[in-house]
Write an enzyme that holds these catalytic residues in place. Structure first.
Site, PDB file in Angstrom:
ATOM      1  N   HIS A 265      44.538  37.424  41.236  1.00 55.59           N
ATOM      2  CA  HIS A 265      43.331  38.015  40.317  1.00 55.59           C
ATOM      3  C   HIS A 265      43.366  37.918  39.023  1.00 55.59           C
ATOM      4  CE1 HIS A 265      43.698  41.195  44.045  1.00 55.59           C
ATOM      5  NE2 HIS A 265      42.427  40.677  43.940  1.00 55.59           N
TER       6      HIS A 265
ATOM      7  N   GLU B 291      38.979  30.458  44.947  1.00 58.37           N
ATOM      8  CA  GLU B 291      38.882  29.572  46.122  1.00 58.37           C
ATOM      9  C   GLU B 291      39.441  30.094  47.442  1.00 58.37           C
ATOM     10  OE1 GLU B 291      39.821  25.608  44.959  1.00 58.37           O
ATOM     11  OE2 GLU B 291      37.895  25.144  43.648  1.00 58.37           O
ATOM     12  N   LYS B 292      40.585  31.041  47.093  1.00 60.61           N
ATOM     13  CA  LYS B 292      41.043  31.610  48.135  1.00 60.61           C
ATOM     14  C   LYS B 292      40.137  32.122  49.302  1.00 60.61           C
ATOM     15  CE  LYS B 292      44.000  34.528  50.630  1.00 60.61           C
ATOM     16  NZ  LYS B 292      43.125  35.279  51.226  1.00 60.61           N
TER      17      LYS B 292
ATOM     18  N   SER C 275      47.573  37.704  48.144  1.00 58.62           N
ATOM     19  CA  SER C 275      46.394  38.633  48.667  1.00 58.62           C
ATOM     20  C   SER C 275      46.706  40.063  48.908  1.00 58.62           C
ATOM     21  CB  SER C 275      46.253  38.224  50.135  1.00 58.62           C
ATOM     22  OG  SER C 275      45.509  38.935  50.978  1.00 58.62           O
ATOM     23  N   SER C 276      46.061  40.766  48.473  1.00 56.62           N
ATOM     24  CA  SER C 276      46.376  42.333  48.471  1.00 56.62           C
ATOM     25  C   SER C 276      46.831  42.728  50.040  1.00 56.62           C
ATOM     26  CB  SER C 276      45.162  43.073  48.343  1.00 56.62           C
ATOM     27  OG  SER C 276      44.552  42.720  47.027  1.00 56.62           O
TER      28      SER C 276
HETATM   29  P1  AMP Z   1      39.922  40.649  46.277  1.00 51.82           P
HETATM   30  O1  AMP Z   1      40.115  41.621  45.480  1.00 51.82           O
HETATM   31  O2  AMP Z   1      40.678  40.286  47.415  1.00 51.82           O
HETATM   32  O3  AMP Z   1      38.224  40.954  46.681  1.00 51.82           O
HETATM   33  O4  AMP Z   1      39.652  39.175  45.491  1.00 51.82           O
HETATM   34  C1  AMP Z   1      39.042  39.361  44.497  1.00 51.82           C
HETATM   35  C2  AMP Z   1      38.663  37.747  43.632  1.00 51.82           C
HETATM   36  O5  AMP Z   1      40.172  37.270  43.506  1.00 51.82           O
HETATM   37  C3  AMP Z   1      37.988  37.121  44.622  1.00 51.82           C
HETATM   38  O6  AMP Z   1      37.040  36.149  44.002  1.00 51.82           O
HETATM   39  C4  AMP Z   1      39.233  36.413  45.345  1.00 51.82           C
HETATM   40  O7  AMP Z   1      38.948  34.835  45.962  1.00 51.82           O
HETATM   41  C5  AMP Z   1      40.299  36.181  44.115  1.00 51.82           C
HETATM   42  N1  AMP Z   1      41.599  35.707  44.747  1.00 51.82           N
HETATM   43  C6  AMP Z   1      42.212  36.835  45.529  1.00 51.82           C
HETATM   44  N2  AMP Z   1      43.334  36.073  45.900  1.00 51.82           N
HETATM   45  C7  AMP Z   1      43.695  35.047  45.352  1.00 51.82           C
HETATM   46  C8  AMP Z   1      44.386  33.860  45.018  1.00 51.82           C
HETATM   47  N3  AMP Z   1      45.611  33.952  45.778  1.00 51.82           N
HETATM   48  N4  AMP Z   1      44.269  33.102  44.230  1.00 51.82           N
HETATM   49  C9  AMP Z   1      42.945  33.027  43.481  1.00 51.82           C
HETATM   50  N5  AMP Z   1      42.124  33.764  43.692  1.00 51.82           N
HETATM   51  C10 AMP Z   1      42.299  34.879  44.409  1.00 51.82           C
END
Ligand code: AMP
Length: 283
Positions: A38, A149-150, A186-187
């Site tokens: 993030h 892009e994850k 990843s969370s």
């Molecule tokens: P989330 O909180 O999981 O919904 O993620 C929020 C944003 O962070 C989304 O655009 C995800 O694709 C991005 N994101 C999550 N994990 C990663 C990572 N390891 N590398 C790059 N972007 C990430």
């Protein structure tokens, strides 16, 4: 000093003030439990825009009945601390009732890009994602929005939505940030036991295996996919999909004659992980 706001009016006021100062505005939508993946989006946003809004909202409509909405990690205090260090200007952390007031009945239904892969395993997921992202974009009104892009299929669905629905902003995709063993941050990695966390390196290994085989001249998509599946299953994963697809349409590829996205989703214990990479055949 970061501003913490929980209402649509609050975030709109902050953005209006920044606009009066002549600043451009970037939005980074997240579900919180922030990690360096993030933070990389926030850094990219800061490099391009004067004013960075980060939303923290665990969006109920993108979780299915059997998904992990209730146990999804939440740590608002920790997140605010990280956002402050990262130099975000606003943390927008609304309650569900703020985003979906009583009587809400409209949603955004994505098209073909959302049908396969995550769309098939998680029915309704991308409708929830597209709807909440459309709402956040309309609430904040940024010049650009940053996504990882994850979640590659999510990024493609949002790019398509922005184009189809004439959102006047730039959708920016940012590279996957990984741990030292290659596992994408990843969370949901927080769910993993120590043993599962060790085994989870099989996901980046499977992706690296494809890249190595492709560099060595392998073009047989079925063989490449079978090898990935083998690597994952040997480490104890149940594979939802491990495929090579067209990077734009996400349709399956027959032969590897041009660059492809490798998409993986696999489960171990109570945790489901996704990852992806780009492979390009030599020559
Ligand atoms: P989330 O909180 O999981 O919904 O993620 C929020 C944003 O962070 C989304 O655009 C995800 O694709 C991005 N994101 C999550 N994990 C990663 C990572 N390891 N590398 C790059 N972007 C990430």
């Amino acid at each position: 000093m970061i501003q913490i706001v929980t209402t649509k009016g609050g975030v709109r006021d902050c953005v209006a003030t920044a606009r009066r100062r002549g600043e451009s505005v970037a939005l980074v939508p997240t579900m919180g439990a922030l990690h360096d993946g993030h933070i990389s989006l926030i850094e990219a946003a800061r490099a391009a825009a004067g004013f960075v809004v980060v939303s923290i909202f665990v969006n109920p409509t993108q979780f299915g009945a059997n998904d992990d909405f209730d146990r999804y990690p939440r740590d608002l205090d920790g997140d605010i601390g990280r956002l402050e260090l990262a130099g975000a200007n606003v943390a927008f952390a609304p309650e569900p009732g703020q985003v979906y007031p009583e009587g809400t009945q409209t949603s955004v239904v994505p098209g073909k890009l959302a049908e396969r892969w995550e769309g098939e395993v998680r029915p309704g997921h991308f409708e929830g994602v597209a709807t909440v992202v459309a709402k956040l974009l309309n609430i904040v009104g940024p010049d650009a929005a940053y996504f990882g892009e994850k979640d590659y299929q999510q990024l493609r669905v949002i790019e398509q939505m922005a184009r189809d629905l004439d959102f006047a902003l730039e959708v920016v995709g940012c590279p996957v940030i990984r741990d030292s063993d290659g596992l994408a941050l990843s969370s949901r990695n927080e769910y993993l036991t120590e043993d599962e966390r060790r085994r989870a390196a099989a996901i980046p290994h499977a992706l690296e295996g494809v890249a190595d085989a492709v560099s060595a001249g392998e073009t047989d998509v079925a063989k490449l996919e079978a090898a990935m599946r083998g690597t994952l299953e040997t480490s104890g994963f149940a594979v939802d999909y491990a495929v090579l697809v067209d990077p734009a349409t996400l349709e399956p590829l027959e032969a590897l004659t041009r660059p492809a996205r490798v998409l993986v989703a696999a489960r171990i214990g109570r945790t489901r992980l996704i990852d992806n990479s780009l492979v390009t055949p030599p020559g």
